[in-house]
Design a protein around this motif. Structure first.
Motif, mmCIF file in Angstrom:
data_model
loop_
_atom_site.group_PDB
_atom_site.id
_atom_site.type_symbol
_atom_site.label_atom_id
_atom_site.label_comp_id
_atom_site.label_asym_id
_atom_site.label_seq_id
_atom_site.Cartn_x
_atom_site.Cartn_y
_atom_site.Cartn_z
ATOM 1 N N ASP C 6 39.083 -44.898 -7.149
ATOM 2 C CA ASP C 6 38.827 -43.826 -8.117
ATOM 3 C C ASP C 6 37.729 -44.229 -9.113
ATOM 4 O O ASP C 6 37.524 -43.544 -10.107
ATOM 5 C CB ASP C 6 40.125 -43.414 -8.836
ATOM 6 C CG ASP C 6 40.734 -44.558 -9.613
ATOM 7 O OD1 ASP C 6 40.153 -45.663 -9.625
ATOM 8 O OD2 ASP C 6 41.812 -44.355 -10.212
ATOM 9 N N LEU C 47 38.505 -35.219 -5.789
ATOM 10 C CA LEU C 47 38.987 -35.574 -4.454
ATOM 11 C C LEU C 47 40.419 -36.051 -4.563
ATOM 12 O O LEU C 47 40.690 -37.019 -5.277
ATOM 13 C CB LEU C 47 38.138 -36.711 -3.880
ATOM 14 C CG LEU C 47 37.139 -36.417 -2.771
ATOM 15 C CD1 LEU C 47 37.818 -35.928 -1.507
ATOM 16 C CD2 LEU C 47 36.103 -35.430 -3.240
ATOM 17 N N GLU C 48 41.295 -35.373 -3.857
ATOM 18 C CA GLU C 48 42.707 -35.770 -3.859
ATOM 19 C C GLU C 48 43.017 -36.483 -2.547
ATOM 20 O O GLU C 48 42.621 -36.015 -1.479
ATOM 21 C CB GLU C 48 43.562 -34.504 -3.995
ATOM 22 C CG GLU C 48 45.044 -34.776 -4.053
ATOM 23 C CD GLU C 48 45.867 -33.472 -4.059
ATOM 24 O OE1 GLU C 48 45.311 -32.403 -4.386
ATOM 25 O OE2 GLU C 48 47.056 -33.546 -3.697
ATOM 26 N N ALA C 49 43.685 -37.592 -2.626
ATOM 27 C CA ALA C 49 44.099 -38.308 -1.423
ATOM 28 C C ALA C 49 45.620 -38.366 -1.384
ATOM 29 O O ALA C 49 46.289 -38.001 -2.348
ATOM 30 C CB ALA C 49 43.538 -39.723 -1.433
ATOM 31 N N THR C 54 46.184 -41.897 3.477
ATOM 32 C CA THR C 54 44.744 -41.717 3.646
ATOM 33 C C THR C 54 44.087 -43.001 4.159
ATOM 34 O O THR C 54 43.305 -42.965 5.112
ATOM 35 C CB THR C 54 44.112 -41.250 2.322
ATOM 36 O OG1 THR C 54 44.847 -40.118 1.847
ATOM 37 C CG2 THR C 54 42.666 -40.858 2.518
ATOM 38 N N THR C 80 37.916 -41.189 -4.857
ATOM 39 C CA THR C 80 38.909 -40.156 -5.130
ATOM 40 C C THR C 80 38.781 -39.803 -6.615
ATOM 41 O O THR C 80 38.039 -40.460 -7.350
ATOM 42 C CB THR C 80 40.339 -40.658 -4.841
ATOM 43 O OG1 THR C 80 40.578 -41.816 -5.660
ATOM 44 C CG2 THR C 80 40.514 -41.031 -3.382
ATOM 45 N N LEU C 119 42.275 -35.798 2.880
ATOM 46 C CA LEU C 119 41.552 -35.730 1.607
ATOM 47 C C LEU C 119 41.304 -34.262 1.320
ATOM 48 O O LEU C 119 41.028 -33.487 2.236
ATOM 49 C CB LEU C 119 40.199 -36.455 1.729
ATOM 50 C CG LEU C 119 40.259 -37.979 1.829
ATOM 51 C CD1 LEU C 119 38.982 -38.528 2.437
ATOM 52 C CD2 LEU C 119 40.497 -38.591 0.454
ATOM 53 N N LYS C 121 39.312 -31.556 -1.403
ATOM 54 C CA LYS C 121 38.192 -31.555 -2.343
ATOM 55 C C LYS C 121 38.168 -30.258 -3.150
ATOM 56 O O LYS C 121 38.183 -29.168 -2.592
ATOM 57 C CB LYS C 121 36.903 -31.656 -1.514
ATOM 58 C CG LYS C 121 35.644 -31.890 -2.301
ATOM 59 C CD LYS C 121 34.433 -31.757 -1.375
ATOM 60 C CE LYS C 121 34.214 -33.035 -0.563
ATOM 61 N NZ LYS C 121 33.210 -32.844 0.507
#
Lengths: 81, 147, 147, 81
Positions: C6, C47-49, C54, C80, C119, C121
């Motif tokens: 991150d 961005l989410e993981a 992931t 992320t 992922l 977005k």
């Protein structure tokens, strides 16, 4: 006078990289003949596959006329990268 | 930007500088060619250029790639002179809006550098030196881009 | 090497480290994805993981690419969290004996990351936020690799 | 008890990212019905195109049985890179 440049394996075959030829040959074929008198192996290699000729830094094909003072470069197959 | 250099270069520094401040280029592709040791069979490479012509020819190729693939930018760094195994020989960088154009342009530039840029490569090994010429595959790869 | 982070990362530093000491990999291809500003229409990405999954999914993709393209090595760095325009989102690095394999593997990995890695977005702009989903082109690109 | 995870736009629709559902529904279809009672918009979105379901981190298809303690994740279309 004509300036002749060689690159890559052609230098190794001739033993030189650059010469001046005088009096100036009139055509490319005359230059090739003149080179063959002193460097027969080079003249043979110049006729090999993929050898390009540039006159005054522009690639040419066929038996071009040469202006006095012209620069003629013989370039074997290129391999950068 | 075309850079022909007889000094080792840092590919990452070039990538970071090339990518910095690009607010609209979503895609940066790169290709880095390294000198291979061939398990001891290659002790060095020597790259010969025709300095007056090599830079301008590569520059012409880069301009063609920019037009053809709608690039935002492209750069080539090419080593000349003696190169040890593992050292960078060439770095091609392309920036575009989207990845397909960036990839294709990088691929195109490498194919042309391998077979059509005024550069000549000699490989030194334990049993002497030999001039490297484009392989059949290199020539076929370059043909793919003929329009 | 898979790195989900991150924090902003320096793509060039990663490339130089990845390429260092490779005596037999003649070819290193890379793709760097940057956040686009869309001329002011995108002020940030998020961005989410799914951290537990992931990294292992990307790792599986990288292993598949290594086998399929006979890679010597591959690495992925993926951001992320919140990402500003111009910042790196993803860096894919591939090393192979020759350029075709390095390019194709890089292309393959990007197509899969765009549409099949866990992922998600979100794009923020002056008129609010929207979730980005793979485009028709992304889906078609990923289909190219189906064997 | 079943653990439910949402990702991407599904979190925005539901207003949460993770919940526990007890007593545990027996099948995926039971879980969907249970979610629909409280979050009809979410239940609708879960049936949308491209939403994948993972049970215990493995993507599944169809109306699977759920073991007590299972983790069920709903994943909208992925978009990395």
């Amino acid at each position: 006078m004509i300036r002749v440049l060689l690159f890559g394996r052609l230098c190794d075959i001739a033993g030189w990289r650059e010469i001046e030829v005088a009096p100036p040959p009139e055509r490319l074929s005359d230059l090739r003949r003149r080179l063959a008198e002193t460097w027969p192996d080079l003249a043979h290699a110049l006729g090999g596959p993929g050898v390009k000729v540039a006159i005054d830094r522009a690639v040419v094909q066929g038996d071009m006329a040469l202006r006095p003072g012209a620069e003629v470069a013989f370039m074997p197959p290129m391999s950068g990268g | 930007m075309i850079n022909l250099t007889d000094q080792p270069f840092d590919p990452g520094e070039a990538l970071t500088r090339f990518a910095a401040g690009r607010l609209e280029s979503g895609a940066v592709a790169s290709f880095l060619g390294l000198a291979r040791g061939e398990a001891g069979q290659a002790t060095a490479l020597e790259l010969e250029a025709w300095p007056e012509l090599t830079t301008s020819e590569i520059s012409r190729l880069v301009d063609e790639a920019c037009r053809r693939f709608s690039l935002h930018d492209a750069a080539v760094i090419h080593r000349t002179g003696k190169i040890a195994p593992g050292e960078p020989i060439v770095l091609v960088l392309t920036a575009a809006g989207h990845r397909r154009e960036a990839f294709d342009a990088c691929d195109f530039l490498m194919d042309y550098l391998k077979s059509r840029a005024p550069l000549w490569k000699k490989e030194f090994g334990p049993s002497g030196a030999r001039w490297v010429e484009p392989t059949e595959r290199d020539l076929a790869d370059a043909e793919r881009w003929r329009q």
